[in-house]
Scaffold this active site. Structure first.
Site, short mmCIF file in Angstrom:
data_model
loop_
_atom_site.label_atom_id
_atom_site.label_comp_id
_atom_site.label_asym_id
_atom_site.label_seq_id
_atom_site.Cartn_x
_atom_site.Cartn_y
_atom_site.Cartn_z
N ILE A 10 -4.00 4.63 -0.04
CA ILE A 10 -4.55 4.96 1.42
C ILE A 10 -5.62 5.96 1.00
O ILE A 10 -6.79 6.01 1.92
CB ILE A 10 -3.49 5.43 2.05
N TYR A 61 0.91 -1.19 0.08
CA TYR A 61 0.04 -0.19 -0.07
C TYR A 61 0.96 1.33 0.33
O TYR A 61 2.00 1.13 0.42
CB TYR A 61 -0.96 -0.07 1.25
N CYS A 62 0.50 2.34 -0.50
CA CYS A 62 1.05 3.54 -0.48
C CYS A 62 0.09 4.65 -0.65
O CYS A 62 -1.31 4.55 -0.66
CB CYS A 62 2.04 3.74 -1.81
N THR A 63 0.35 6.01 -0.74
CA THR A 63 -0.61 7.03 -0.74
C THR A 63 -1.61 6.98 -1.68
O THR A 63 -3.00 7.07 -1.44
CB THR A 63 0.29 8.49 -1.01
#
Length: 301
Positions: free
Chosen positions: A220, A191-193
């Site tokens: 996210i 997961y990342c921004t």
């Protein structure tokens, strides 16, 4: 203060003439009075822009007219505001550049992109599908943070592995170190921004023998839109613009701790060491300057 919006977006698609796209995008943004950062490569486009909502809507419409960008997924959020000239307060300028990579892992030769996006990446999971996976597989599911380690100081998925990386360039050495080889038989959710870093990270993990790799679709940001602070996420989201951080949901838990006094806070400042690119959690009462954990000498603010 005049209301403003910020958009975050990317598309992986083959681009035959990146410099022509750069000139077009620069002229489009300048004509609409938009500020922010756009990176273009032969593999696609990655951008975040701030400005008036009407101008941003026109930008998105015009950008989607380019066939390779027709399917761009745009994420919207509230900006700080506009100045007297109608320009975003969250970005100091407009920067539109051509690079070898639209997200800098330092591995342009490893990435494969076709008209459908990244080839060999992780399986995309919507926020709802992520919850279904966790309900089915329980503690076997491993959350793997695809951001710089300092970003996780103020927000992350519960129990997530946070690799010891200062920049995305560090991920390849981190993966090749062997310290995560024990995860190769587990379901790993990256997961990342907004999702772009995980497009590349998941493909790097898959090519290194991680057998069951997923990526949180929309990152996210999309997860927060669906579940806010009521799901598996804890804390706030670090962003690379003038806002510094944004809440995820209503009344998110504050998990950041001041590096000096351990007061709960989401406030972040630059590391005191000029050679360090990290941000450091520091409450207002402890000033504006401190060294990160990798630089032992703290400087009083």
């Amino acid at each position: 203060m005049v209301p403003a919006k910020i958009i975050l977006y990317y598309v992986f698609a083959p681009i035959t003439d990146p410099d022509a796209v750069r000139l077009w995008q620069r002229d489009l943004c300048e004509g609409l009075g938009l500020r922010g950062r756009i990176l273009i490569s032969r593999d696609g486009i990655n951008g975040t822009l701030g400005g008036d909502m009407a101008a941003l809507k026109k930008y998105v419409r015009k950008t989607k007219e380019y066939p390779a960008f027709a399917g761009v997924d745009v994420k919207w959020s509230n900006g700080t505001g506009l100045d007297e000239e109608g320009l975003s307060l969250d970005f100091p300028r407009l920067s539109v550049r051509v690079r070898d990579e639209i997200v800098s892992f330092g591995a342009p030769g490893e990435l494969r992109v076709d008209e459908n996006g990244v080839v060999g990446g992780g399986v995309h999971l919507s926020p709802g599908a992520l919850h279904d996976l966790v309900a089915e597989r329980g503690d076997d599911v491993v959350f793997f943070d695809g951001r710089n380690a300092f970003e996780a100081e103020i927000g992350r998925f519960r129990g997530a592995i946070v690799p010891d990386v200062e920049t995305t360039h560090d991920f390849i050495a981190e993966l090749d170190s062997g310290k995560y080889d024990h995860l190769k038989g587990k379901p790993v959710v990256t997961y990342c921004t907004g999702g772009i870093r995980c497009e590349v990270l998941s493909s790097l993990m898959t090519s290194r023998g991680f057998g069951e790799v997923y990526q949180l679709d929309g990152g996210i940001v999309r997860y927060g839109e669906s579940f806010g602070s009521t799901g598996l996420w804890e804390g706030s989201l670090y962003v690379f613009d003038g806002r510094e951080s944004v809440p995820v949901g209503r009344d998110p838990k504050v998990i950041g701790r001041c590096a000096v006094c351990e007061t709960p806070t989401t406030r972040m400042v630059n590391c005191a060491d000029d050679a360090c690119r990290n941000r450091v959690v520091l409450c207002a009462g402890c000033g504006d300057t401190v060294a990160c954990a990798r630089h032992s000498e703290a400087v009083a603010g």
